[in-house]
Design a protein around this motif. Structure first.
Motif, PDB file in Angstrom:
ATOM      1  N   LEU A 199      28.531  72.479 -38.959  1.00 55.73           N
ATOM      2  CA  LEU A 199      27.775  73.645 -38.490  1.00 55.73           C
ATOM      3  C   LEU A 199      26.375  73.293 -38.039  1.00 55.73           C
ATOM      4  O   LEU A 199      25.720  74.099 -37.374  1.00 55.73           O
ATOM      5  CB  LEU A 199      27.709  74.701 -39.600  1.00 55.73           C
ATOM      6  N   GLU A 200      25.891  72.107 -38.390  1.00 59.20           N
ATOM      7  CA  GLU A 200      24.539  71.692 -38.001  1.00 59.20           C
ATOM      8  C   GLU A 200      24.416  71.520 -36.487  1.00 59.20           C
ATOM      9  O   GLU A 200      23.309  71.503 -35.945  1.00 59.20           O
ATOM     10  CB  GLU A 200      24.178  70.380 -38.699  1.00 59.20           C
ATOM     11  N   GLN A 201      25.533  71.416 -35.823  1.00 56.35           N
ATOM     12  CA  GLN A 201      25.503  71.233 -34.363  1.00 56.35           C
ATOM     13  C   GLN A 201      25.017  72.482 -33.631  1.00 56.35           C
ATOM     14  O   GLN A 201      24.573  72.398 -32.493  1.00 56.35           O
ATOM     15  CB  GLN A 201      26.911  70.875 -33.860  1.00 56.35           C
ATOM     16  N   PHE A 202      25.096  73.624 -34.298  1.00 59.33           N
ATOM     17  CA  PHE A 202      24.794  74.896 -33.639  1.00 59.33           C
ATOM     18  C   PHE A 202      23.410  75.439 -34.055  1.00 59.33           C
ATOM     19  O   PHE A 202      23.259  76.599 -34.424  1.00 59.33           O
ATOM     20  CB  PHE A 202      25.876  75.929 -33.978  1.00 59.33           C
ATOM     21  N   LYS A 203      22.402  74.586 -34.003  1.00 57.98           N
ATOM     22  CA  LYS A 203      21.076  74.962 -34.497  1.00 57.98           C
ATOM     23  C   LYS A 203      20.377  76.000 -33.610  1.00 57.98           C
ATOM     24  O   LYS A 203      19.447  76.657 -34.056  1.00 57.98           O
ATOM     25  CB  LYS A 203      20.201  73.718 -34.642  1.00 57.98           C
ATOM     26  N   PHE A 204      20.797  76.141 -32.346  1.00 55.56           N
ATOM     27  CA  PHE A 204      20.169  77.135 -31.456  1.00 55.56           C
ATOM     28  C   PHE A 204      20.959  78.452 -31.408  1.00 55.56           C
ATOM     29  O   PHE A 204      20.641  79.344 -30.623  1.00 55.56           O
ATOM     30  CB  PHE A 204      20.040  76.580 -30.036  1.00 55.56           C
ATOM     31  N   LEU A 205      21.960  78.565 -32.247  1.00 49.70           N
ATOM     32  CA  LEU A 205      22.834  79.732 -32.206  1.00 49.70           C
ATOM     33  C   LEU A 205      22.084  81.023 -32.539  1.00 49.70           C
ATOM     34  O   LEU A 205      22.302  82.057 -31.909  1.00 49.70           O
ATOM     35  CB  LEU A 205      24.003  79.538 -33.169  1.00 49.70           C
ATOM     36  N   ASP A 206      21.178  80.936 -33.524  1.00 48.96           N
ATOM     37  CA  ASP A 206      20.420  82.132 -33.918  1.00 48.96           C
ATOM     38  C   ASP A 206      19.640  82.717 -32.748  1.00 48.96           C
ATOM     39  O   ASP A 206      19.603  83.944 -32.554  1.00 48.96           O
ATOM     40  CB  ASP A 206      19.450  81.799 -35.055  1.00 48.96           C
ATOM     41  N   ALA A 207      19.017  81.859 -31.970  1.00 45.43           N
ATOM     42  CA  ALA A 207      18.210  82.319 -30.830  1.00 45.43           C
ATOM     43  C   ALA A 207      19.077  82.984 -29.774  1.00 45.43           C
ATOM     44  O   ALA A 207      18.681  83.992 -29.169  1.00 45.43           O
ATOM     45  CB  ALA A 207      17.445  81.135 -30.226  1.00 45.43           C
ATOM     46  N   ILE A 208      20.278  82.446 -29.552  1.00 41.68           N
ATOM     47  CA  ILE A 208      21.181  83.024 -28.553  1.00 41.68           C
ATOM     48  C   ILE A 208      21.672  84.396 -29.012  1.00 41.68           C
ATOM     49  O   ILE A 208      21.776  85.340 -28.223  1.00 41.68           O
ATOM     50  CB  ILE A 208      22.369  82.086 -28.282  1.00 41.68           C
ATOM     51  N   VAL A 209      21.961  84.517 -30.311  1.00 40.57           N
ATOM     52  CA  VAL A 209      22.401  85.809 -30.861  1.00 40.57           C
ATOM     53  C   VAL A 209      21.296  86.849 -30.710  1.00 40.57           C
ATOM     54  O   VAL A 209      21.537  87.979 -30.281  1.00 40.57           O
ATOM     55  CB  VAL A 209      22.798  85.659 -32.344  1.00 40.57           C
ATOM     56  N   LYS A 210      20.067  86.477 -31.066  1.00 43.96           N
ATOM     57  CA  LYS A 210      18.943  87.415 -30.951  1.00 43.96           C
ATOM     58  C   LYS A 210      18.719  87.835 -29.504  1.00 43.96           C
ATOM     59  O   LYS A 210      18.414  88.991 -29.224  1.00 43.96           O
ATOM     60  CB  LYS A 210      17.676  86.775 -31.515  1.00 43.96           C
ATOM     61  N   ALA A 211      18.858  86.891 -28.576  1.00 43.11           N
ATOM     62  CA  ALA A 211      18.625  87.199 -27.160  1.00 43.11           C
ATOM     63  C   ALA A 211      19.646  88.190 -26.620  1.00 43.11           C
ATOM     64  O   ALA A 211      19.341  88.997 -25.733  1.00 43.11           O
ATOM     65  CB  ALA A 211      18.669  85.912 -26.339  1.00 43.11           C
ATOM     66  N   ASN A 212      20.845  88.174 -27.174  1.00 41.42           N
ATOM     67  CA  ASN A 212      21.914  89.033 -26.651  1.00 41.42           C
ATOM     68  C   ASN A 212      22.115  90.328 -27.428  1.00 41.42           C
ATOM     69  O   ASN A 212      22.520  91.341 -26.842  1.00 41.42           O
ATOM     70  CB  ASN A 212      23.233  88.255 -26.643  1.00 41.42           C
ATOM     71  N   PHE A 213      21.801  90.324 -28.717  1.00 37.22           N
ATOM     72  CA  PHE A 213      22.186  91.466 -29.537  1.00 37.22           C
ATOM     73  C   PHE A 213      21.041  92.140 -30.282  1.00 37.22           C
ATOM     74  O   PHE A 213      21.272  92.954 -31.164  1.00 37.22           O
ATOM     75  CB  PHE A 213      23.264  91.050 -30.543  1.00 37.22           C
ATOM     76  N   GLN A 214      19.812  91.810 -29.912  1.00 35.36           N
ATOM     77  CA  GLN A 214      18.677  92.528 -30.465  1.00 35.36           C
ATOM     78  C   GLN A 214      17.964  93.261 -29.344  1.00 35.36           C
ATOM     79  O   GLN A 214      17.616  92.666 -28.329  1.00 35.36           O
ATOM     80  CB  GLN A 214      17.710  91.583 -31.187  1.00 35.36           C
ATOM     81  N   ASP A 215      17.768  94.579 -29.524  1.00 35.38           N
ATOM     82  CA  ASP A 215      17.188  95.433 -28.473  1.00 35.38           C
ATOM     83  C   ASP A 215      15.715  95.107 -28.281  1.00 35.38           C
ATOM     84  O   ASP A 215      14.972  94.999 -29.248  1.00 35.38           O
ATOM     85  CB  ASP A 215      17.340  96.902 -28.883  1.00 35.38           C
TER      86      ASP A 215
END
Length: 358
Positions: free
Chosen positions: A342-358
């Motif tokens: 799971l360490e490979q996906f360190k930028f995942l949080d930023a992508i989630v916030k960019a798409n699913f936070q108003d």
């Protein structure tokens, strides 16, 4: 529309054909709206327009009977009184459902339309006022309500294409109003004859086509509260292993897995098990309705992402698709033969916030 058009008048047949076409077109578009609403049951403004158009298709039928076939003043007046009544009922139906959509709890405009409707019923038995006056007042309040809806819509919509649809809708409404005025007695008498009525009918047809073509593309106002509708996002590899899980709103605040409890109660032991079953099937499921919650599934090349929300919204479906494409593009090399790291996906949080936070 109270001028009787006798046999032999050169405008009789062209006008009759145009107004019959207008009646059929109005009814067909109304049915399209109603059927669209029944498929989704999510945008009451669509139902409002459907009811209004169906009501006015009946109004046009009565106008045709009164203006072309009723040969006594009393009979024509009675038929027109019924047409005004149905027209105001259509406006009341429109007001009620539009206020329901934009969440006006007082139903102010609906009550006004209902009072006009009650007055017209009373006026049929006790002649108090010319019913055309009530009809004009109804149209004025109708216009005010439409303006309020458009203002609220354009103040919230983030999509340029939706704004264009709304502004074009305004043009269609203006054409309808001007056209309807053009077929009235005062316009025909003041501007030189029945050619004004012909022009008015064409304006109404143009306005109706414009309204219908564009309003179908206008989403529900519920689309703009999408951030409050999201509960959980699950990112799952096609091998059935969960990569990440994100909670939103009350789910994030409570820190409790209430959604899984709901899924368990319905026989879905976990989202991962659902995905595993899907992998074995050639048919790809993209939506699960579980009562209070909806599961939106997006199938990518390497991922199956599941968004748990209160409602199935078009904008959520679009965001989920975009999110899936972004992740698979950025992490394609990691996802091809993912070993569970799971360490490979360190930028995942930023992508989630960019798409699913108003």
């Amino acid at each position: 529309m109270t001028i009787y058009i006798p046999f032999g008048d050169p405008f009789r047949e062209p006008l009759l054909i145009i107004e019959a076409l207008l009646m059929v077109l109005t009814f067909q578009l109304g049915i399209i709206y109603v059927r669209k609403f029944l498929k989704t049951r999510s945008n009451y403004t669509i139902l409002a327009w459907g009811g209004l158009l169906c009501a006015y298709s009946v109004v046009y039928i009565l106008y045709i009977i009164a203006d072309y076939y009723a040969q006594t003043i009393d009979l024509r007046a009675f038929i027109l009184s019924i047409s005004y009544l149905i027209g105001v009922f259509g406006a009341f139906f429109f007001s009620y459902n539009t206020e329901r959509e934009i969440k006006v709890k007082t139903h102010f405009f609906s009550l006004i339309m209902l009072s006009f409707l009650s007055f017209l019923i009373l006026n049929m038995f006790i002649s108090i006022l010319d019913p055309i006056i009530i009809t004009i007042l109804t149209w004025l309040f109708f216009i005010i309500l439409v303006v309020i809806y458009i203002k609220r819509f354009t103040s919230k919509t983030p999509e340029k294409k939706w704004r264009i649809n709304v502004y074009s809708l305004v043009i269609g409404i203006v054409l309808m109003i001007v056209g309807f005025g053009g077929v009235a007695d005062i316009a025909v008498s003041s501007f030189g004859g029945l050619w004004v009525r012909v022009l008015g009918n064409f304006l109404m047809i143009g306005g109706m086509i414009l309204i219908s073509a564009l309003f179908i593309g206008v989403p529900s106002l519920a689309e703009f509260d999408w951030a409050q509708k999201i509960r959980i996002l699950n990112i799952i590899h096609i091998n059935g292993v969960s990569i990440a899980r994100y909670s939103f709103g009350e789910e994030a605040e409570d820190g409790k897995n209430r959604i899984d409890d709901l899924l368990m109660a319905g026989g879905l032991m976990s989202i991962s098990q659902v995905i595993s079953n899907l992998i074995k099937s050639d048919k790809k499921l993209d939506f699960v309705d579980h009562g209070d919650v909806k599961l939106l599934l997006e199938h990518g090349k390497y991922l199956i992402n599941v968004l748990v929300a209160d409602e199935s919204l078009e904008i959520l479906r679009t965001k989920l698709k975009t999110f899936t494409e972004q992740i698979e593009f950025i992490y394609e090399d990691n996802l091809v033969e993912w070993d569970g790291d799971l360490e490979q996906f360190k930028f995942l949080d930023a992508i989630v916030k960019a798409n699913f936070q108003d």
